[in-house]
Design an enzyme around this catalytic site. Structure first.
Site, PDB file in Angstrom:
ATOM      1  CD  GLU A 273     104.049  65.700   6.859  1.00  0.00           C
ATOM      2  OE1 GLU A 273     104.970  64.880   6.878  1.00  0.00           O
ATOM      3  OE2 GLU A 273     103.771  66.458   7.798  1.00  0.00           O
ATOM      4  N   PRO A 274      99.347  64.537   3.286  1.00  0.00           N
ATOM      5  CG  PRO A 274      98.270  64.119   1.249  1.00  0.00           C
ATOM      6  CD  PRO A 274      99.628  64.266   1.858  1.00  0.00           C
ATOM      7  N   GLY A 275      96.508  63.388   5.127  1.00  0.00           N
ATOM      8  CA  GLY A 275      95.884  62.197   5.707  1.00  0.00           C
ATOM      9  C   GLY A 275      94.404  62.207   5.391  1.00  0.00           C
ATOM     10  NE  ARG A 276      90.704  66.471   8.383  1.00  0.00           N
ATOM     11  CZ  ARG A 276      90.401  66.389   9.685  1.00  0.00           C
ATOM     12  NH1 ARG A 276      89.287  65.822  10.062  1.00  0.00           N
ATOM     13  NH2 ARG A 276      91.219  66.875  10.595  1.00  0.00           N
ATOM     14  CB  CYS A 345      78.155  55.265  31.135  1.00  0.00           C
ATOM     15  SG  CYS A 345      79.910  54.973  31.273  1.00  0.00           S
ATOM     16  CD  GLU A 346      82.462  59.968  29.191  1.00  0.00           C
ATOM     17  OE1 GLU A 346      82.479  61.180  28.915  1.00  0.00           O
ATOM     18  OE2 GLU A 346      83.466  59.281  29.375  1.00  0.00           O
ATOM     19  CE1 TYR A 374      94.168  62.068  12.106  1.00  0.00           C
ATOM     20  CE2 TYR A 374      92.816  63.203  10.472  1.00  0.00           C
ATOM     21  CZ  TYR A 374      94.057  62.899  11.003  1.00  0.00           C
ATOM     22  OH  TYR A 374      95.193  63.418  10.439  1.00  0.00           O
TER      23      TYR A 374
END
Ligand code: LLP
Length: 421
Positions: A273-276, A345-346, A374
């Protein structure tokens, strides 16, 4: 490796200039290469051919409908983690029997929906979850298929936030508990125990932790066999690392060459189950330089994309390469170091720190590389920012696969109670 390349100082995705897409859809936007996406899927398929695995692309990496549909059309199954992903998986035409469902927190409603759709199986992460699935299946008068997700207690040598196969992590079931469950499996009469699952973490660049986890689980399967408990499927998870910077991850081929001998004659049906690995380098985030700001201590490149669009640098300190969409041949400014930041604003809102960039100017467009996995899937509306559109290139054409959000999208679900009107 991917189809984002310079030709005549212009960055292209396949045969389309990124600057042409920017003119048409404006910035920021995500851009995916169909060819790269499918190329990565086929690389895994080819490498593991000897095992004839079911490859279930992990939707959490990027659940854009067109992207998932392209993979499903190419023969991929899907790995899901929520009712929302189940909904999208079915919408893109994935056969339920090619869907596996992990997550430590499946709700009763999500379980009911997945049972009703007859997915291949749940990857079950705890005893109470198993009991709930048994109860729901009983209520529905059916048998639900389950695989136990085993926590093999292996160190995958990746960022601690994406380490999942150690006993200090919330995921999976330890061997002893799993053994006890499988010994009394007949008491869970509405369940069919189909398999075992491991997923030890993400962005893993070496084979060794996988091999260790696989060896551990094969030993466990032997022990089960000796006790007359048969396992049909072994899901070895995802997690294959990709190149963001100077990493040298194993290739699919190298990985497969080490894994295949372990699994070849086991009679197990293998799931990956690869995603990246599939989506990561198939996508970029394009952003425009709004301002170049110099302070006594630092140079800042302020772009129109922010941490809400790609949170990986802020959250994991992840490195993403940043390339200008147009290379300028005439040297106007010497190379300098910049923090590449967004408008949020961070101070945690950055894509790169002290990055050397050459010859850049306000108005230029930058490609933040390796944002296919992602990126959008972790994007938010923080600071009431509109999530960018998603575009896909195939050959010499590009297609809008998700529209830019509008201000109306920001307030569509808000309700102002009577007393405030
Ligand atoms: N299977 C399971 C059960 C998972 O939890 C995951 C990812 C995958 C497969 C796919 O892993 P992949 O092949 O994509 O590494 N947001 C983080 C990554 C989180 C991964 C969560 N689980 C990041 O941006 O690095």
């Amino acid at each position: 490796m991917h189809d984002f390349k310079y030709k005549n100082n212009e960055l292209y995705c396949e045969a389309v200039k990124l600057s042409d897409i920017a003119k048409k859809v404006s910035t920021p936007f995500y851009l995916y290469s169909y060819n790269t996406l499918l190329g990565h899927f086929h690389k895994i398929e080819k490498a593991f051919k000897a095992l004839k695995p079911i490859i279930c692309y992990s939707m959490k990496a990027n659940s854009n409908l067109s992207l998932c549909r392209a993979l499903v059309q190419a023969g991929s199954g899907l790995d899901i983690v929520s009712g929302g992903e189940l909904y999208k998986a079915l919408l893109v035409g994935c056969q339920p029997k090619r869907i596996v469902y992990a997550s430590v927190g499946k709700t009763e409603e999500e379980i009911r929906q997945a049972i009703a759709k007859q997915i291949l199986f749940f990857n079950v992460e705890s005893l109470p979850e198993l009991e709930l699935i048994n109860k729901v299946a009983g209520d529905l008068g059916v048998t639900a298929s389950v695989a136990l997700r085993i926590n093999p207690d292996v160190e995958p040598k990746t960022h601690s936030y994406i380490t999942t196969g150690k006993l200090t992590n919330k995921f999976g079931i330890d061997f002893d508990t799993a053994y006890a469950i499988l010994r009394r499996k007949d008491s869970l009469s509405h369940l069919r125990f189909n398999g075992l699952h491991i997923h030890i973490g993400s962005q893993i660049i070496q084979a060794q932790p996988y091999l260790l986890a696989i060896k551990k689980i094969l030993g466990f399967i032997q022990k089960l066999k000796r006790n007359a408990i048969q396992i049909e499927y072994l899901n070895i998870g995802g997690g294959l690392g990709i190149i963001y910077n100077k990493e040298k991850p194993q290739t699919a081929d190298e990985f497969a060459k080490k894994v295949i001998p372990l699994l070849k004659n086991t009679g197990l049906r293998i799931i990956l189950e690869p995603g990246r690995f599939i989506a990561g380098n198939a996508g970029i985030l394009a952003a425009k330089i709004l301002y170049i700001k110099k302070t006594p201590l630092k140079n800042f490149v302020i772009t129109d994309a922010g941490m809400n669009d790609l949170i990986r640098p802020s959250l994991y300190g992840a490195y993403h390469e940043i390339l200008p969409v147009r290379l300028k041949t005439i040297e106007r400014k010497p190379e300098a170091k910049y923090d590449v930041v967004g408008p949020i604003c961070e101070s945690g809102d950055f894509f790169a720190k002290d990055r050397h960039l050459k010859n850049i100017a306000e108005g230029d467009i930058l490609a933040i590389m390796s944002a296919g996995a992602y990126g959008f899937s972790m994007a938010s509306n923080y600071n009431c920012r509109l999530r960018p559109p998603e575009v896909m290139v195939k050959g010499n054409r590009f297609y809008l696969t998700r529209k830019r959000e509008s201000y109306l999208d920001l307030v569509r679900k808000d309700v102002i109670p009577e007393f405030l009107k």
